[in-house]
Design a protein around this motif. Structure first.
Motif, PDB file in Angstrom:
ATOM      1  N   LYS A  20      35.748  40.963  50.098  1.00 12.04           N
ATOM      2  CA  LYS A  20      35.641  39.666  49.438  1.00 12.04           C
ATOM      3  C   LYS A  20      36.158  38.526  50.313  1.00 12.04           C
ATOM      4  N   CYS A  23      40.298  38.639  49.962  1.00 12.84           N
ATOM      5  CA  CYS A  23      41.080  39.864  49.822  1.00 12.84           C
ATOM      6  C   CYS A  23      40.257  41.025  50.375  1.00 12.84           C
ATOM      7  N   CYS A  25      39.087  43.654  48.777  1.00 10.83           N
ATOM      8  CA  CYS A  25      38.259  44.384  47.803  1.00 10.83           C
ATOM      9  C   CYS A  25      36.807  44.467  48.253  1.00 10.83           C
ATOM     10  N   CYS A  37      38.894  45.141  42.196  1.00 13.60           N
ATOM     11  CA  CYS A  37      39.760  43.987  41.986  1.00 13.60           C
ATOM     12  C   CYS A  37      41.154  44.291  42.495  1.00 13.60           C
ATOM     13  N   CYS A  38      41.885  43.239  42.825  1.00 15.34           N
ATOM     14  CA  CYS A  38      43.269  43.387  43.256  1.00 15.34           C
ATOM     15  C   CYS A  38      44.028  42.152  42.782  1.00 15.34           C
ATOM     16  N   CYS A  41      42.242  38.724  43.959  1.00 12.07           N
ATOM     17  CA  CYS A  41      41.014  38.211  43.326  1.00 12.07           C
ATOM     18  C   CYS A  41      41.138  38.146  41.815  1.00 12.07           C
TER      19      CYS A  41
HETATM   20 ZN   LIG Z   1      40.625  41.653  45.524  1.00 16.18          ZN
END
Ligand SMILES: [Zn+2]
Lengths: 484, 491
Positions: A20, A23, A25, A37-38, A41
């Motif tokens: 992304k 990040c 991901c 997701c993390c 994000c």
């Molecule tokens: Zn993320």
């Protein structure tokens, strides 16, 4: 009064990066909701973004292909608004210092060249997706898409018709795919287009009030929406009304648009430079490096296909309409030439433009969905050249080969499609045909040349298309003459 | 021996000689917390069981003669706006009452790797907005030197905890002097490092461009030790800056000879408490006697610093705190019918008064109508201030001011001030506006016994110079040796 339409496009393109925008991901499409997701994000308190260098590179690549100036000094800015699909309640974008600006793209309209200006290209992040579960009256959010890198390409209002808009979009999509910047799948949302449209009396230089059209899910929808909106505006003006500056939503099923409820009362996104991301500098060296690694663009390839392969302009245009097809063509020609020791580009082109196009259309698939490879195609051409199969049979083998991926000689063997070139065997069949069609013979003798074709057809039918056509011709002539 | 009274460097010595068990040390401070916390209210969340468990593990490691880092086994407190994996991080807000971070901030990760032991999460003003902890949604932290005075803020919990020997050091954040001012009010050492020196990843910031993680310690030596641990380049924070020079302990030298100390003429005004004036002047004399050269400098745009700081603070906060919308985590209002109501009710119920006022102002300043006249102008003044500072450092190595012109005040004072502005942080916020490092050290006590803080600022990445000047001052004075009144609750 005659009106003219003025259109500018805003095109969102999802960039083909592994990770992304801010990040690590994954950006893969179609995964389990909220599995990519993390904290970054998802906008979890305290998490900070860092910029994806690959996304910056892809934006520069696009800018170069669209003849833009690349900005040296870049900032990321925050566009603040509340919506559940926006985890941080702001979108990180480039409001003040977009990465590319002042470019253009030349398109071809009925053989006429037209230049469409590119105002700017900027980097930004995508939002998540709302899923409405009406059965349980729930709204769910999938944040997999949140933070996926996008570029937004904004054109000047240089487009004057639905056809120009589609030609522009097709050329742009082609370029983006050539550049490997995006896979540009409108159905998956990796290419999205908004239309800004106004009309004005012909000859007037100032622009009319414009509307913004959203939710255009295909090029066809863009085309229809432009036509519809221009007519709508014209009707309003002609009945003495006033155009409202508003955002409208296209309903492709109904073929009409409706005004959308404003996202926020007034359009005040309170933009400011994102303090979490330091401004980044793109130096000349980086631009040069990208420039030197640019692939050949469609326009260049089109010219080369004409000059290098001696193809007609028409063939060249179709073969370069996708990078995949162009690459397939070149690989096939290379193999075929190696085999024959001579240039036979047109034969390859004919197969691709003829039977391949027919088959993909029939099956509703794309080249990549078929099992056809350059090697298989050339093997097939070899069988024709060697007289192993006839051209009509070759079409049958081609269709089978594209779907099964089996080698053409195997298909020929399996199905017993080998061409009949045995003179004695064919002579017998030809004689049968002559005996069974006395009336046709009589017609032929009376000077009806067409009747000969019928006899050839009958012979082919008896051999299930396997007869060597040249031989059939010759034998028919000989036999008819003998009987005379 | 009252172990809790030790400093980090004293503990180091004892542990190295094998004379101290970490478990005993941790039990010592836990006991201290038990006997003082009901008076002070420094903590929001305690981490006692985990701390004891870590202590026992460490004692085993030490018995196996493992080489451990400087801060190994030292219990510390973390301001409650710095994310700690698995430990509730509330920012002293109802909004995040039940928020348990799924990750560690980079600073905490580093300190955990160094085996330092988290004792708990410290009270603060809600989201760091305030100067007295009176904006905490949970409790007010009292000043250990006088329980009816504030401990300062936002980092009041940390300053009070260090001053009262509840922890050996505290990690907090400073966006407007809000770590140094409490340090000054509580008579301890607080440093805000250069912007970018300490990773902000995991800091729940309200104003990212102003805010920096720093530490509160009992003396300058400890400050150097802790700073050395927490200063590192972090690729997870795009504003983090690579800086090779980070051996701050090597600057612990008693030497200010030839050091040029600039005193800005603009700072002297009527607002100063007379005791602050006396002791700051006295400090200048002390430094002069020790060989420093005092020079006059000027910061022509100082008078605009406070207002423009407020604007930037409000604007960035309005955006940074917009994510608390009741959707993904934290508080969600009950009984709502639609999205707009969910937003409105959640944010009305979850945020305190000061926070709401700041967010509204920030949104206003960023709106089309006020962007140029307020936000853009504030950025311009920030540029002018940076320029002022740059010119000042052509003339001197250190800029000296009081940390706060006033002393720790009574609860409910300062509430009449304009939103987001604090009289007590007028000098401290200069360092936030310009990104330079600044330290607050004890430099005296008022007649009623309240601590006074001296602020020293240096040019970017010159923390070494700050440490040296502060250490020299400390070595030649005894203000840092004084302890607050007897705090234990007597049964
Ligand atoms: Zn993320």
């Amino acid at each position: 009064m005659k009106y003219e339409t003025v259109v500018g496009l805003e095109i969102h393109v999802e960039l083909k990066t592994q990770s992304k925008m801010f990040c690590a991901c994954s950006t893969a499409f179609g995964s389990e909701p909220n599995s990519q997701c993390c904290p970054i994000c998802l906008g979890i308190p305290g998490a900070l973004p860092t910029i994806n260098k690959k996304a910056v590179e892809l934006a520069i690549k696009t800018g170069l292909a669209l003849n833009c100036k690349i900005s040296e000094y870049n900032t990321m800015d925050r566009k603040n608004y509340f919506y559940p699909d926006l985890p941080k309640a702001y979108q990180t974008t480039q409001q003040y210092h977009p990465i590319c600006r002042d470019g253009y793209l030349d398109i071809n309209i009925d053989g006429r060249k037209k230049r469409v200006g590119i105002t700017r290209i900027h980097l930004e992040e995508d939002a998540g997706k709302l899923i409405h579960d009406s059965e349980n009256s729930l709204s769910l959010i999938d944040y997999n898409r949140a933070g996926v890198p996008l570029i937004e390409i904004v054109t000047e209002p240089h487009i004057e018709s639905p056809e120009e808009a589609v030609a522009f979009l097709e050329e742009l999509r082609n370029i983006l795919i050539y550049l490997d910047v995006s896979d540009c799948k409108m159905q998956e949302g990796s290419l999205r287009c908004d239309v800004n449209l106004s009309i004005r009396p012909k000859g007037q230089t100032s622009l009319g009030t414009r509307t913004e059209m959203k939710n255009l899910n295909s090029f066809r929808a863009v085309q229809r929406a432009i036509k519809n909106e221009a007519e709508r505006q014209q009707n309003i003006l002609e009945s003495g009304g006033e155009i409202l500056q508003e955002t409208r939503r296209w309903d492709d099923l109904k073929g009409q648009s409706v005004a959308m409820r404003e996202k926020q009362e007034a359009d005040d996104y309170r933009y400011f430079q994102d303090p979490d991301l330091v401004p980044f500098i793109i130096d000349n060296q980086m631009v040069e490096k990208i420039k030197n690694n640019m692939p050949e663009l469609p326009a260049q390839k089109r010219e080369r296909f004409v000059s290098e392969y001696g193809l007609p302009e028409y063939d060249s245009r179709i073969l370069t309409s996708s990078r995949e097809l162009a690459d397939f063509f070149e690989a096939s020609v290379k193999l075929y030439d190696e085999m024959k020791g001579s240039k036979e580009s047109k034969t390859v082109s004919n197969w691709l433009m003829g039977d391949l196009m027919r088959l993909t259309k029939e099956l509703g698939v794309e080249l990549g969905d078929l099992k056809l490879t350059p090697s298989l195609l050339v093997q097939l051409l070899k069988l024709i050249d060697q007289g192993v199969i006839s051209s009509p049979i070759a079409k049958e083998v081609f269709d089978e080969m594209c779907q099964s991926g089996q080698e053409p000689d195997k298909i020929v063997e399996k199905k017993g499609l080998r061409q009949i070139s045995d003179i004695d065997q064919l002579k017998e069949i030809v004689r049968e045909v002559i005996q069974e069609n006395p009336k046709t013979i009589a017609d032929y003798k009376a000077g009806k040349k067409k009747a000969f074709g019928h006899l050839v057809g009958q012979t082919m039918k008896k051999t299930k298309g396997k007869a060597n056509p040249q031989l059939v011709n010759k034998l028919l002539q000989d036999e008819i003459n003998i009987f005379q | 021996m009252e172990l809790y009274k030790l400093t980090v460097h004293e503990i180091r010595g004892l542990v190295n000689k094998g004379k101290l068990s970490i478990e005993k040390l941790v039990r010592g401070v836990i006991q201290r917390i038990d006997s003082t916390e009901s008076l002070l209210d420094s903590f929001i969340t305690l981490n006692i069981d985990e701390a004891l468990h870590q202590a026992r593990t460490l004692d085993q490691l030490i018995s196996q003669e493992a080489r451990l880092s400087t801060l190994a086994g030292i219990p510390f407190g973390v301001q409650d706006n710095i994310c700690t994996f698995g430990i509730r991080t509330t920012c002293a807000s109802k909004m995040l009452d039940d928020f348990i971070p799924p990750y560690d901030s980079s600073v905490i990760e580093k300190l955990k790797n160094s085996h330092s032991i988290i004792l708990g999460k410290l009270n603060m003003d809600e989201f760091g907005m305030g100067s007295s902890t009176q904006n905490s949604a949970f409790k007010f932290t009292k000043n250990p030197w006088s329980l009816h005075k504030v401990s300062g803020g936002a980092a009041g919990g940390g300053a009070a905890a260090v001053a009262s020997d509840q922890v050996f050091y505290a990690i907090g954040s400073d966006a407007s002097g809000c770590l140094r001012q409490p340090a000054a009010f509580c008579g301890v050492v607080g440093i805000k490092p250069t912007y970018g020196l300490v990773s902000r990843f995991g800091l729940v910031a309200c104003a990212p461009s102003l805010e920096q993680i720093g530490c509160i310690t009992k003396d300058v030596t400890d400050c150097a030790y802790v700073l050395e641990e927490i200063a590192f380049y972090d690729k997870k924070d795009s504003t983090s800056i690579r800086n090779g020079n980070s051996t701050y302990t090597s600057y612990l030298m008693d030497d200010v000879k030839g050091l040029k100390i600039g005193v800005p003429k603009e700072i002297f005004d009527e607002s100063w408490d007379p005791d602050v004036r006396t002791y700051v002047n006295n400090s200048i004399e002390i430094l002069k006697k020790l060989g420093a050269q005092i020079v006059d400098i000027t910061l022509p745009h100082f008078k605009y610093a406070s207002a423009s700081h407020s604007i930037i603070f409000c604007c960035e906060s309005s955006s940074n705190l917009a994510r608390y919308d009741g959707i993904k985590y934290g508080m969600r209002a009950k009984g709502v019918d639609n999205l707009e109501e969910l937003y409105c009710k959640t944010r009305s119920q979850g945020f305190g008064q000061e926070v709401k006022a700041i967010l509204m102002l920030g949104n206003l300043f960023l709106s089309n109508k006020f962007y140029d006249s307020h936000y853009k102008k504030a950025l311009k003044i920030r540029e002018l201030l940076r320029n002022d500072i740059r010119k000042a450092f052509e003339k001197c190595h250190i800029i000296l001011t009081p940390t706060s012109p006033i002393l720790a005040f009574d609860f409910n004072h300062e509430s009449s001030l304009p939103i987001g502005m604090s009289e007590s942080q007028r000098y401290a916020l200069l360092a936030n506006m310009t990104g330079i490092p600044a330290i607050s050290i004890p430099c005296g006590f008022s007649q009623e016994g309240l601590p006074i803080g001296l602020q020293l600022m240096a040019d970017k990445f010159n923390e070494g110079t700050l440490i040296k000047a502060a250490y020299t001052f400390e070595r030649n004075t005894d203000y840092h040796m004084k302890k607050p009144m007897k705090l234990e609750v007597t049964e």
